[in-house]
Design an enzyme around this catalytic site. Sequence first.
Site, mmCIF file in Angstrom:
data_model
loop_
_atom_site.group_PDB
_atom_site.id
_atom_site.type_symbol
_atom_site.label_atom_id
_atom_site.label_comp_id
_atom_site.label_asym_id
_atom_site.label_seq_id
_atom_site.Cartn_x
_atom_site.Cartn_y
_atom_site.Cartn_z
ATOM 1 N N PRO A 59 0.836 -1.221 0.000
ATOM 2 C CA PRO A 59 0.000 0.000 0.000
ATOM 3 C C PRO A 59 0.861 1.258 0.000
ATOM 4 O O PRO A 59 1.923 1.315 0.612
ATOM 5 C CB PRO A 59 -0.802 -0.119 1.307
ATOM 6 C CG PRO A 59 -0.735 -1.561 1.686
ATOM 7 C CD PRO A 59 0.580 -2.070 1.175
ATOM 8 N N GLY A 60 0.393 2.266 -0.701
ATOM 9 C CA GLY A 60 1.053 3.559 -0.691
ATOM 10 C C GLY A 60 2.219 3.717 -1.635
ATOM 11 O O GLY A 60 2.938 4.713 -1.561
ATOM 12 N N HIS A 92 25.617 -0.199 21.343
ATOM 13 C CA HIS A 92 25.533 -0.087 19.881
ATOM 14 C C HIS A 92 26.780 0.582 19.324
ATOM 15 O O HIS A 92 27.334 0.155 18.301
ATOM 16 C CB HIS A 92 24.295 0.737 19.494
ATOM 17 C CG HIS A 92 23.003 -0.019 19.619
ATOM 18 N ND1 HIS A 92 22.692 -1.111 18.863
ATOM 19 C CD2 HIS A 92 21.928 0.186 20.445
ATOM 20 C CE1 HIS A 92 21.489 -1.557 19.185
ATOM 21 N NE2 HIS A 92 21.006 -0.783 20.154
ATOM 22 N N HIS A 143 22.755 0.769 26.979
ATOM 23 C CA HIS A 143 22.254 0.113 25.781
ATOM 24 C C HIS A 143 22.745 0.824 24.509
ATOM 25 O O HIS A 143 23.250 0.181 23.578
ATOM 26 C CB HIS A 143 20.716 0.094 25.819
ATOM 27 C CG HIS A 143 20.093 -0.498 24.589
ATOM 28 N ND1 HIS A 143 19.918 -1.859 24.414
ATOM 29 C CD2 HIS A 143 19.589 0.102 23.462
ATOM 30 C CE1 HIS A 143 19.345 -2.074 23.250
ATOM 31 N NE2 HIS A 143 19.130 -0.900 22.642
ATOM 32 N N GLU A 144 22.606 2.139 24.472
ATOM 33 C CA GLU A 144 23.029 2.887 23.289
ATOM 34 C C GLU A 144 24.546 2.870 23.144
ATOM 35 O O GLU A 144 25.066 2.829 22.015
ATOM 36 C CB GLU A 144 22.523 4.326 23.368
ATOM 37 C CG GLU A 144 21.006 4.472 23.396
ATOM 38 C CD GLU A 144 20.370 3.951 22.132
ATOM 39 O OE1 GLU A 144 21.062 3.885 21.085
ATOM 40 O OE2 GLU A 144 19.171 3.597 22.163
ATOM 41 N N GLY A 202 2.010 3.999 -4.970
ATOM 42 C CA GLY A 202 1.709 4.843 -6.121
ATOM 43 C C GLY A 202 1.036 4.145 -7.269
ATOM 44 O O GLY A 202 1.175 4.585 -8.413
ATOM 45 N N THR A 260 -2.281 3.868 -7.926
ATOM 46 C CA THR A 260 -3.344 4.725 -8.458
ATOM 47 C C THR A 260 -2.761 5.932 -9.184
ATOM 48 O O THR A 260 -3.237 6.325 -10.255
ATOM 49 C CB THR A 260 -4.264 5.178 -7.315
ATOM 50 O OG1 THR A 260 -4.790 4.039 -6.644
ATOM 51 C CG2 THR A 260 -5.403 6.039 -7.847
#
Length: 466
Positions: A216-217, A440, A436-437, A219, A221
């Site tokens: 969906p979305g 990463h 946590h960050e 393009g 149409t």
Amino acid sequence: MLSSIQVAPGRHEDNPLSEMAKNLILWLIIAAVLLSIFQNFKGGAVPETITYTNFVDEVQAGQVRSVVVDGLVIEGERQSGVRFRTVRPDVYDSGLMGDLLNHNVNVEGREPDKASFWQQLFLAAFPILLIVGIFMFFMRQMQGGMGGGRAGPMAFGKSKARLLSEDQIKTTFADVAGVDEAKEDVRELVEFLRDPSKFQTLGGRIPRGVLMSGPPGTGKTLLARAIAGEARVPFFSISGSDFVEMFVGVGASRVRDMFEQAKKQAPCIIFIDEIDAVGRTRGGGWGGGNDEREQTLNQLLVEMDGFEGNEGVIVIAASNRPDVLDKALLRPGRFDRQVFVGLPDIRGREQILKVHVRKVPVDERLNLSIVARGTPGFSGADLANLVNEAALFAARSNKRLVTMEEFEKARDKIMMGSERRSMVMSEEDKANTAYHEAGHAIISRPCPNMTRCIRSPSSRAAARWV
């Protein structure tokens, strides 16, 4: 990316001139009714009704100035200016005229009406015909439907397809970005609609139907409208759910009516959105194969590749679920070409953003390539929403230009939701988030091409808390 199809008047049944004529006739009828009412009351005060005996007595007493004799009806005016009215008996009174003349009464006669039988019949039946006409007009308005003569109690089987003429479609391939492969697949449709003889001289046959599938979305149409805009041909638009009704046979009748209209406008394009609503695999219905949806699908199959050809009519359908469509619908001769409209890549996302920022005042330092790199998996509709959200953020801050900051806020809102500023976090939760960050950042350090992540805002915030 996606653009909704507007309901617009067509060429024949939905002609604006016919609508104007109908409204003009309605107002003329209303004016005629008001004029007749005004004519009935324009005479001023109602004259006094008296008996014939009193009338004769007043004449002999010299109180009457003038009279108008209209058959058995006598209208007069007294010396005081008061008007009166009486009806004489259906017996000739030889002495009345002498009394009138002897007492100096001005006598005026009125010639009897010489209206024909048909005129009298029309005048008698006009109020009834007027009431019936107004009733039928409002009944047609309440029925809804197509309008322009296609509405009414017998219009259930009429097609609900909306027609956009070639002058009303402004969308072109320049307005469609991020789907270059799909545009190449449908470009020959435009060439065929512009010059069919180019393919017919070599014995080639353009595909009768094109199925656009994809998430969906993306393009689908918009791409269908761009095909009609490039080819400058009429464009019929309808949803698959518009065929199906609670009455058996209505959907098949609407399919026939839609193709009849399309043949009159050929060459043209019929666009069926969400065709899976009516084109699902047969055999699973509760009606034993005879339910309304399957009858509609059978009629669609016959119209697309039946005994009667539909030259110049190209059917374009869109669906998010091509796997559930009936196999007979996808065979060569019907929807014999499938075009997949997928999610755009990084270059496609940048092109889509350039299309959507045309109407948005943006800062000259805005780098759309960075915005495209930070929006993986976004469809064309998501990117249009991103630009709109960024413009809203800029408006809240009373800015004249949309900057990179607003685009980052809009991206975070779409991907992670609105910022919860009122949420209270303990020191322990903040420390765990920082660990946590930071993890990463540490893991990304030895990886190539990942140094950019270490310089991200989240890594810098984690470093401060660690």
